[in-house]
Structures are given as structure tokens and as C-alpha cells.
Write an enzyme that holds these catalytic residues in place. Structure first.
Site, PDB file in Angstrom:
ATOM      1  N   ASP A 114       0.918  -0.987   0.212  1.00  0.00           N
ATOM      2  CA  ASP A 114      -0.091   0.111  -0.114  1.00  0.00           C
ATOM      3  C   ASP A 114       0.597   1.109  -0.034  1.00  0.00           C
ATOM      4  O   ASP A 114       1.820   1.361   0.620  1.00  0.00           O
ATOM      5  CB  ASP A 114      -0.974  -0.084   1.511  1.00  0.00           C
ATOM      6  CG  ASP A 114      -1.958  -1.076   1.308  1.00  0.00           C
ATOM      7  OD1 ASP A 114      -2.082  -1.373   0.197  1.00  0.00           O
ATOM      8  OD2 ASP A 114      -2.439  -1.394   2.417  1.00  0.00           O
ATOM      9  N   ASP A 133      -7.163  -1.496  -4.178  1.00  0.00           N
ATOM     10  CA  ASP A 133      -8.159  -1.332  -3.247  1.00  0.00           C
ATOM     11  C   ASP A 133      -9.330  -0.473  -3.847  1.00  0.00           C
ATOM     12  O   ASP A 133     -10.351  -0.760  -3.610  1.00  0.00           O
ATOM     13  CB  ASP A 133      -7.646  -0.740  -2.134  1.00  0.00           C
ATOM     14  CG  ASP A 133      -6.760  -1.645  -1.295  1.00  0.00           C
ATOM     15  OD1 ASP A 133      -6.790  -2.791  -1.410  1.00  0.00           O
ATOM     16  OD2 ASP A 133      -5.577  -1.004  -0.711  1.00  0.00           O
TER      17      ASP A 133
END
Length: 155
Positions: A114, A133
Site C-alpha cells: 500500500d 483497493d
């Protein structure tokens, strides 16, 4: 199904290319944080071993999460196979492409990479996320807002 496949491939490619470019190309893995448009957009390195927002990260659930993601992909593909609407194809493609992007991370790195962090208006967001995501979220919302049409009974 062609639209679904194209959307999934594009989502997966965008996710993996963005991770490579930011994490390795810009060296985020070494510097940890790169202010882009602070506080609105900051690249911040994070490795998510859990589900979402770090949930379940204390247990090594890597392979369970891989299996769960693949099962959700299979379920969504089955739904899309029975529903020819373009919104379902695009939504499923976004969900599947994003989920597979995160599966690739889990298999290769043991965690999801991330790097996006966004804050605004005095609210500081401590969490990071990635392009995959976004695809999973948009795909899920699209599917929720596109319930199967009810068939009419003849009679």
C-alpha cells in the site's frame, strides 16, 4: 465477457504498474514517505498483512486471504456470467482485477503493498491503500447498485 476481461486486465496492470513505479521506481520502499500534494496526497509505504485497515494482521492469514480473494472472484465471475449488463461486466472486472493485484502481492511479498495516503480538512488518515483497493471498492459498489433484474413469470 470481453468487456469484463478487458476491465480486469487493465485494472490489474494499472495496479501492478503503479506499485512498481512508486515503490521501486521512486524508491518509496527506502524513503518511507514522499509528499505529493500534502496533506491531500502523500505516498507512504505500508505492508498490509491483514484484511483492511490492518484488521487480522496479527495472525499469518496470508493463504487464507488469498483463497478468500479467489473465492470472491469466482463468485463475482459467476454472477457476471449470468448477467449480461455492461455495468455488471465493468464492476466485476474492477473487482476481479483489483483482487488479483492484491493476491499477487500476497503471494510474492507475503503482504499487500500500500502506498496511497489521503487526508483532508483537518482529518488525518492513518491508513494507506493502493489502486487495487480502489478497483475492489468501485467494483463492489457497482455490483451492489446493480442487483440482478427480476424475471417476470409468464402466466
Amino acid at each position: 465477457m470481453r468487456l469484463l476481461a478487458l476491465t480486469a486486465i487493465l485494472m490489474l496492470a494499472l495496479d501492478q504498474a503503479s506499485k512498481y513505479a512508486v515503490i521501486w521506481g521512486l524508491g518509496l520502499i527506502h524513503v518511507g514517505t514522499i509528499p505529493v500534494l500534502p496533506p491531500y496526497l502523500v505516498f507512504h509505504m505500508g505492508w498490509n498483512t491483514g484484511i483492511n485497515f490492518g484488521l487480522g494482521s496479527s495472525a499469518d492469514a496470508r493463504w487464507i486471504l488469498v483463497a478468500l480473494a479467489l473465492a470472491i472472484c469466482a463468485w463475482a465471475l459467476n454472477w457476471a456470467r449470468r448477467d449480461p449488463r455492461p455495468i455488471v461486466a465493468v464492476s466485476t472486472g474492477l473487482l476481479v482485477g483489483g483482487a488479483l493485484g492484491n493476491v499477487i502481492d500476497r503471494v510474492i511479498h507475503g503482504a499487500v503493498a500500500d502506498f496511497l495516503n489521503m487526508s483532508c480538512c483537518g482529518i488525518v488518515n492513518p491508513y494507506t491503500f493502493n489502486i487495487a483497493d480502489i478497483g475492489v471498492f468501485l467494483g463492489a459498489v457497482g455490483l451492489i447498485l446493480s442487483p440482478p433484474e427480476k424475471t417476470r413469470r409468464k402466466g
